[in-house]
Design a protein around this motif. Structure first.
Motif, PDB file in Angstrom:
ATOM      1  N   LYS C 286       0.844  -1.209   0.000  1.00 51.83           N
ATOM      2  CA  LYS C 286       0.000   0.000   0.000  1.00 51.83           C
ATOM      3  C   LYS C 286       0.866   1.240   0.000  1.00 51.83           C
ATOM      4  CE  LYS C 286      -3.918  -1.722  -0.258  1.00 51.83           C
ATOM      5  NZ  LYS C 286      -4.446  -2.766   0.655  1.00 51.83           N
ATOM      6  N   ASN C 287       1.806   1.204   0.902  1.00 52.43           N
ATOM      7  CA  ASN C 287       2.593   2.418   1.140  1.00 52.43           C
ATOM      8  C   ASN C 287       3.889   2.414   0.327  1.00 52.43           C
ATOM      9  OD1 ASN C 287       3.770   4.664   2.124  1.00 52.43           O
ATOM     10  ND2 ASN C 287       4.257   3.807   4.134  1.00 52.43           N
ATOM     11  N   MET C 288       3.784   2.717  -0.966  1.00 58.05           N
ATOM     12  CA  MET C 288       5.015   2.850  -1.755  1.00 58.05           C
ATOM     13  C   MET C 288       5.003   4.221  -2.405  1.00 58.05           C
ATOM     14  SD  MET C 288       5.602  -0.897  -3.408  1.00 58.05           S
ATOM     15  CE  MET C 288       7.043  -0.422  -4.343  1.00 58.05           C
ATOM     16  N   PRO C 289       5.648   5.210  -1.731  1.00 54.88           N
ATOM     17  CA  PRO C 289       5.521   6.603  -2.159  1.00 54.88           C
ATOM     18  C   PRO C 289       5.901   6.825  -3.624  1.00 54.88           C
ATOM     19  CG  PRO C 289       7.333   6.344  -0.585  1.00 54.88           C
ATOM     20  CD  PRO C 289       6.623   5.040  -0.638  1.00 54.88           C
ATOM     21  N   GLU C 290       6.876   6.048  -4.144  1.00 53.98           N
ATOM     22  CA  GLU C 290       7.308   6.283  -5.529  1.00 53.98           C
ATOM     23  C   GLU C 290       6.133   6.222  -6.504  1.00 53.98           C
ATOM     24  OE1 GLU C 290       8.654   4.147  -3.444  1.00 53.98           O
ATOM     25  OE2 GLU C 290      10.817   3.885  -3.733  1.00 53.98           O
ATOM     26  N   TYR C 291       5.149   5.341  -6.155  1.00 48.79           N
ATOM     27  CA  TYR C 291       4.043   5.159  -7.083  1.00 48.79           C
ATOM     28  C   TYR C 291       3.306   6.465  -7.357  1.00 48.79           C
ATOM     29  CZ  TYR C 291       4.512   0.086  -6.730  1.00 48.79           C
ATOM     30  OH  TYR C 291       4.968  -1.194  -6.791  1.00 48.79           O
ATOM     31  N   ASP C 292       3.335   7.341  -6.362  1.00 48.58           N
ATOM     32  CA  ASP C 292       2.562   8.559  -6.519  1.00 48.58           C
ATOM     33  C   ASP C 292       3.364   9.713  -7.088  1.00 48.58           C
ATOM     34  OD1 ASP C 292       0.276   7.304  -5.446  1.00 48.58           O
ATOM     35  OD2 ASP C 292       1.208   7.457  -3.455  1.00 48.58           O
ATOM     36  N   TRP C 293       4.698   9.541  -7.150  1.00 45.34           N
ATOM     37  CA  TRP C 293       5.496  10.591  -7.763  1.00 45.34           C
ATOM     38  C   TRP C 293       5.049  10.778  -9.203  1.00 45.34           C
ATOM     39  CZ3 TRP C 293      11.222   9.125  -6.278  1.00 45.34           C
ATOM     40  CH2 TRP C 293      11.351   9.160  -4.879  1.00 45.34           C
ATOM     41  N   PRO C 294       4.927  12.026  -9.597  1.00 42.96           N
ATOM     42  CA  PRO C 294       4.448  12.232 -10.976  1.00 42.96           C
ATOM     43  C   PRO C 294       5.390  11.643 -12.018  1.00 42.96           C
ATOM     44  CG  PRO C 294       5.030  14.342  -9.910  1.00 42.96           C
ATOM     45  CD  PRO C 294       5.164  13.294  -8.865  1.00 42.96           C
ATOM     46  N   TYR C 295       6.712  11.731 -11.792  1.00 46.27           N
ATOM     47  CA  TYR C 295       7.651  11.202 -12.807  1.00 46.27           C
ATOM     48  C   TYR C 295       8.306   9.893 -12.378  1.00 46.27           C
ATOM     49  CZ  TYR C 295       6.813  15.686 -14.870  1.00 46.27           C
ATOM     50  OH  TYR C 295       6.185  16.763 -15.384  1.00 46.27           O
ATOM     51  N   GLY C 296       7.650   9.223 -11.394  1.00 50.44           N
ATOM     52  CA  GLY C 296       8.192   7.965 -10.862  1.00 50.44           C
ATOM     53  C   GLY C 296       8.543   6.974 -11.966  1.00 50.44           C
ATOM     54  N   TYR C 297       7.607   6.802 -12.879  1.00 52.53           N
ATOM     55  CA  TYR C 297       7.817   5.840 -13.962  1.00 52.53           C
ATOM     56  C   TYR C 297       9.029   6.213 -14.794  1.00 52.53           C
ATOM     57  CZ  TYR C 297       6.823   3.509 -18.441  1.00 52.53           C
ATOM     58  OH  TYR C 297       6.901   2.793 -19.598  1.00 52.53           O
ATOM     59  N   TYR C 298       9.128   7.495 -15.102  1.00 53.42           N
ATOM     60  CA  TYR C 298      10.253   7.908 -15.962  1.00 53.42           C
ATOM     61  C   TYR C 298      11.577   7.822 -15.225  1.00 53.42           C
ATOM     62  CZ  TYR C 298       6.303   9.240 -18.693  1.00 53.42           C
ATOM     63  OH  TYR C 298       5.135   9.181 -19.371  1.00 53.42           O
ATOM     64  N   LEU C 299      11.517   8.188 -13.939  1.00 56.89           N
ATOM     65  CA  LEU C 299      12.732   8.051 -13.132  1.00 56.89           C
ATOM     66  C   LEU C 299      13.179   6.585 -13.114  1.00 56.89           C
ATOM     67  CD1 LEU C 299      12.133  10.293 -10.016  1.00 56.89           C
ATOM     68  CD2 LEU C 299      14.151  10.310 -11.526  1.00 56.89           C
ATOM     69  N   CYS C 300      12.177   5.736 -12.940  1.00 56.48           N
ATOM     70  CA  CYS C 300      12.475   4.297 -12.869  1.00 56.48           C
ATOM     71  C   CYS C 300      13.120   3.814 -14.170  1.00 56.48           C
ATOM     72  CB  CYS C 300      11.162   3.570 -12.606  1.00 56.48           C
ATOM     73  SG  CYS C 300      11.367   1.799 -12.511  1.00 56.48           S
ATOM     74  N   LEU C 301      12.511   4.188 -15.312  1.00 56.54           N
ATOM     75  CA  LEU C 301      13.103   3.805 -16.604  1.00 56.54           C
ATOM     76  C   LEU C 301      14.527   4.332 -16.737  1.00 56.54           C
ATOM     77  CD1 LEU C 301      10.270   4.189 -19.292  1.00 56.54           C
ATOM     78  CD2 LEU C 301      11.131   2.121 -18.198  1.00 56.54           C
TER      79      LEU C 301
END
Lengths: 321, 321, 321, 321, 321
Positions: C286-301
């Motif tokens: 439930k509590n995974m702050p990265e998921y809510d970061w707006p650019y989380g996905y791009y940062l991850c890539l």
């Protein structure tokens, strides 16, 4: 077991004689006695020792068997040990032929051999002009027969090597090749141990000082020696090729290992790439625009297949697959 | 330790004599003295040197032990060094037999050997017609006994090789095979170092110029030489097969490696394919129609199992599994 | 088939003579007859045996063929067996030349050879001062011709080795190299079995006691012997290099295996790291702050790509990729 | 550097003499001069050449050093080159001893050796009955001393091989074993190059035609020869075992590779199976009843652990783990 | 090309003479002519053949070149073929020196050699007491010069082996080592083929029956022979070490393979474990309490890192990483 006991004079058969008359015939001039035994009992050998006056040590050797091939002089008589090799169902069996030769007698005993020497006796009786050379000629005829019987055995081994050679660069044949090569090596060693000591022994009958019994027969024994040299050279050649074949086989095994590793690597990559893509699109970020694309899923599958086709082509090109 | 000290005349035992009378008996014509020592003390050897008049260098060698087999002439006497090999619990132990032979004496000393030569003396005393040949014959009898005791050792090594040969194409036996082959090699080297120099030495007693003591015994020493040649040939044969067996074993190890890699690759594929499928259906695209199929999950599982069955059959066919 | 039958006197051609006159010409003083046969029929050989009075055993050998090279004395005549080697389409074919030499005749028969010896006869007839040495010189001329024809064969094999040597450190050539090396080995063995026995035989014509026919020709036969020694040394050298080349090839195969494994490891890591990251962000906490970061996905890539670039550079540096 | 310069007569020391008196003492009957040099300067050698009348070529060799062991005759004098081997910190260092021997002088020069020959001189002076044999005996005493010093070196190498043999079937010792075996090989080659030529040279002093200086000493030189033969046989034995040990080591390396691959495969499977299960239950099918089971998660974990336990036991059974 | 043509008498230079006067000077007593040619034209050799009366076969050999080293007697003259080896840019080039020696002449021709023999002539002229030994001494001086020039070549090869030995246990040097070892082998074979036949030939000038020209020079030729023996022994030693080095190199390649596999396995495990954990927490079971833990995600990450640290330490301990 007594096979034959015949007296000859001037190259012609005189008569089949009973064993107890041997010592008598042996004393006659221009006459010689040729006795053949098969798997002799100790008592038979004792009897022969008495009739012919054979040397204790030679009879001991004949009694025990399992000698290495040799030709020994005892005074003016000779004692020759030869080994026969017979093939049966791809197995070689060793037999032994012991020959006692004196100026006017010849006694041959054979053990564990299928094939006898009746044909040698027949041939000798058909050629009286040669048989009148006496016991030396009979020794030659017997040795020549024994040596000639080695050639088919050698041919068999050459064929065995050729069979391996046809398979040696074929994949997945490494195990059967290596087994065949080891078995070939064993047979070559057997043949070598039969031929090499005999060659050494025969060389003394054809060169330098020759025993009395064999004088005048020098060319004939040189001919036997020559056959043995050919056998020897062929065996050495086979041994050499067999060694190289084992090395080559090892190389093929390792080459095959590399090919398996390449295949493993290639297919692993082909599976891992779509797995990675699937992983990426299994992430739970809120903001992943692809998720909302109407054909996102299909695009994704297409990308997976596309990457794999490219990878496959690439691995084909570098010959990993 | 003194084992025996006996005087013989014309092939018959005269008497057990005390050590101090040796020099006296040695001077008598037609008489010879045969002394046997076991693990002799330096003082005993000194005593013997004095009584028999042995050469300094020969006694030095006997005192130190650990010589290589040899037969040396010192004037009209001989000094022979032989090594014995005894098997105990799969281990070979080396012993040494030193023999001093003069025209009318023979002195044998043995070290680190379990088995003595009482039976040789007994056999000699039972055969006076041979024993009257004097010290030369006793030398032969001792050498013959030592050499005959090598054969069971060789048989043991042949059996060891056969045991390896039975295992050599069996999987997972590579480690024990290689250990057995190395141990076999060590034992063969030991045997070779005992037999080869002796063979060389004995050849001098049976051919060409023979020392005075051994004349008339030439056929007997040739017999010993012949046994040594058989041993030598068998050892060379074993060495050759052992070398091939090590090469073959290396081939089997590498072949096994390939098979393991193939198994690894096969099972990896069988696990990776359903993992990939699971990955794909773990993706979060909005528009993935399969998700809503009522039996999507079961179809998916069926696909996984189906692919794996096909893969498994394929790998069986190409013999990777 | 009769090729030639010529009588010579004092180095000059006298006449082509019919076969039935041979025995007559052979008896004339200062005259010798040189007959050449090709693939002779048994009947032709019988005829020749009669005309020249050849020894039974020698004619037997010539009749059967497949002898090993040798030179044998029969009384004052010689019987020489030589083998020829001819290359055709990268295959070697064996032929045989048998030469019977007497004080005033020479009879040569060749089998399975393409090339004849007409040029040898022509050269001899052009040099009467040498030809007047008689049959010994003709024997030399024929042997010299046969031996000279081995050199191009050897050159071919040297070229074959050089071709392998150019490829031996090249990747992916291991399989063809090993095949070429095995084939080279086979040809070398063939050549060796042709040359070595001949060398041994010729040495008897150039040193020590020389047969009557060859006296005065010693320097010439030494020259043939010298050529054979050169051939022998070259063959031994090639065999030695071939053995080393096989070992080196095995090393290259294993080195290549290591390189493949390194590549496999490198690329596996480059795929596994982003797969791991994707796995982490596929977790359902439930509590995974990265998921809510707006650019989380791009940062991850970006992180995935970043790690892979670093890994790639690292593997380049340590030469795994 | 002059170490000693002493004149002897009838086995006893006469006096230390100055170098300039040498040529005078050498002329006296029943008298011989024994000079020892250490790391001689060229000028010292020139002086000695003059005093003793040494041959130009021999002095040249002594001046240059780095000869191979040899014994050469120059008229009625001998020139012997021996090499010494000394161990220091596991390294072998070569030294050289050159000995000039004439009927009434002996000149020894040693280079790069730690240990001198004072003890040899002392022993000789203690045994005048032997020393009165003259310069031949001194030559023997020096050679005997040099040869005896090889034995501890050989023992060291035998110990080195035994150390490897203890480690050869131990895992992870392959690298240090192979280094030790290579270093052993280097030392064996060094020893072989010191001993084999010397053995060949000494054989000429003990058999056949013996140089004048050494007559009457034949048994003594035979003793040296015998020691050299023992050394030679031991070195050959060590070389043979070293070769086998390298092959065995290669086998162990490959066996170890197989074991590592098996371990890799085993653990890969143990990780991959639960990864696959987790993948399956990460799929997003709507209709996956397990998701709603209250203990689905725990059942799933149990299944993962259960599979892994079974796999682990299986891999233990087939010895992959 | 004519280099020199000089007549000598009693060890001193008489005069440079024109080619056409050679035959005249050769006839004078106590006089000998020494001619040196370089890369001679056929016509020059014809001229020399005429002037000196050289044997046809010897001149033939000199004309063709590419002979193996040899020394042949033609009546009372000698024909010697020597090969030179010169290093240039790490490549060996073969040259040839042919020497015709008669009782009062010496003719040397060299081909494809950079370095001539002017210094040999100069040294000879400086030492008239040696030069008055005549053509035999000049032959010695030339041979000595040729043989001495082999030593630097050998040193070069020894250095090459040492360079490999320094690298042989270093990682990633296997490829360059194996290339260097193959190249070394090629050069050693070349050197061996130059030195071994020459050694054999020179042995005939220093022992047993010596050709007339060389009598009185025996010690000098023995010195050349001794040098050749040293070269021979060194080459054999290098060949032996080279073979061992190739085996060791193969062992290092395989050892390296094992280390790569271990590294691969270790890092694979370190990546696979967190991937598995991530997989588990990517499962979609309803009832997975960890999902609701506030710090579940962080605990999970911590667990991943923790396992990896433990794994890493474990792999370090067992030396896989």
């Amino acid at each position: 077991m007594l096979v034959n006991c015949v007296a000859y004079t001037e190259g012609h058969k005189l008569a089949d004689i009973p064993v107890e008359d041997i010592s008598e015939y042996v004393k006659r001039p221009n006459c010689f006695v040729w006795v053949a035994l098969k798997d002799p009992e100790p008592s038979e050998l004792d009897r022969m020792q008495e009739e012919f006056g054979l040397h204790e040590l030679a009879v001991d050797d004949a009694r025990q068997g399992h000698q290495r091939p040799k030709i020994e002089e005892y005074g003016d008589s000779l004692f020759a040990v030869l080994q026969t090799i017979e093939i049966k169902d791809d197995e070689l069996t060793l037999g032994e032929v012991d020959i006692f030769v004196g100026p006017n007698y010849i006694l041959s005993t054979r053990r564990k051999t299928q094939k006898g020497f009746v044909d040698v006796r027949a041939r000798c009786e058909r050629e009286p002009h040669l048989l009148q050379n006496g016991s030396g000629y009979v020794l030659y005829a017997l040795m020549d027969a024994v040596v000639d019987r080695y050639f088919p055995v050698l041919d068999e081994l050459e064929t065995a090597l050729e069979r391996v050679e046809e398979q040696i660069f074929v994949k997945n044949a490494a195990r059967s090749n290596i087994e065949a090569l080891y078995s070939l090596k064993q047979k070559l060693m057997m043949l070598k141990h039969v031929i090499d000591p005999l060659m050494e022994a025969v060389s003394k009958l054809s060169g330098g000082r020759v025993p009395q019994i064999c004088t005048g027969m020098r060319e004939y024994f040189r001919d036997v020696y020559d056959h043995l040299q050919r056998l020897h050279a062929s065996i050495e050649g086979l041994r050499d090729m067999q060694t190289t074949a084992i090395q080559v086989n090892l190389g093929m095994i390792n080459l095959n290992e590399t090919e398996v590793t390449k295949k493993l690597a290639g297919w692993a990559a082909i599976i891992a790439i779509p797995t990675l893509i699937a992983g990426i699109y299994g992430m739970n970020f809120k903001n992943m625009p692809e998720y909302d694309w109407p054909y996102g899923y299909y695009l994704c599958l297409t990308a997976m297949v596309g990457f794999d086709v490219l990878l496959y082509l690439w691995f084909r090109k570098i010959r990993w697959l």
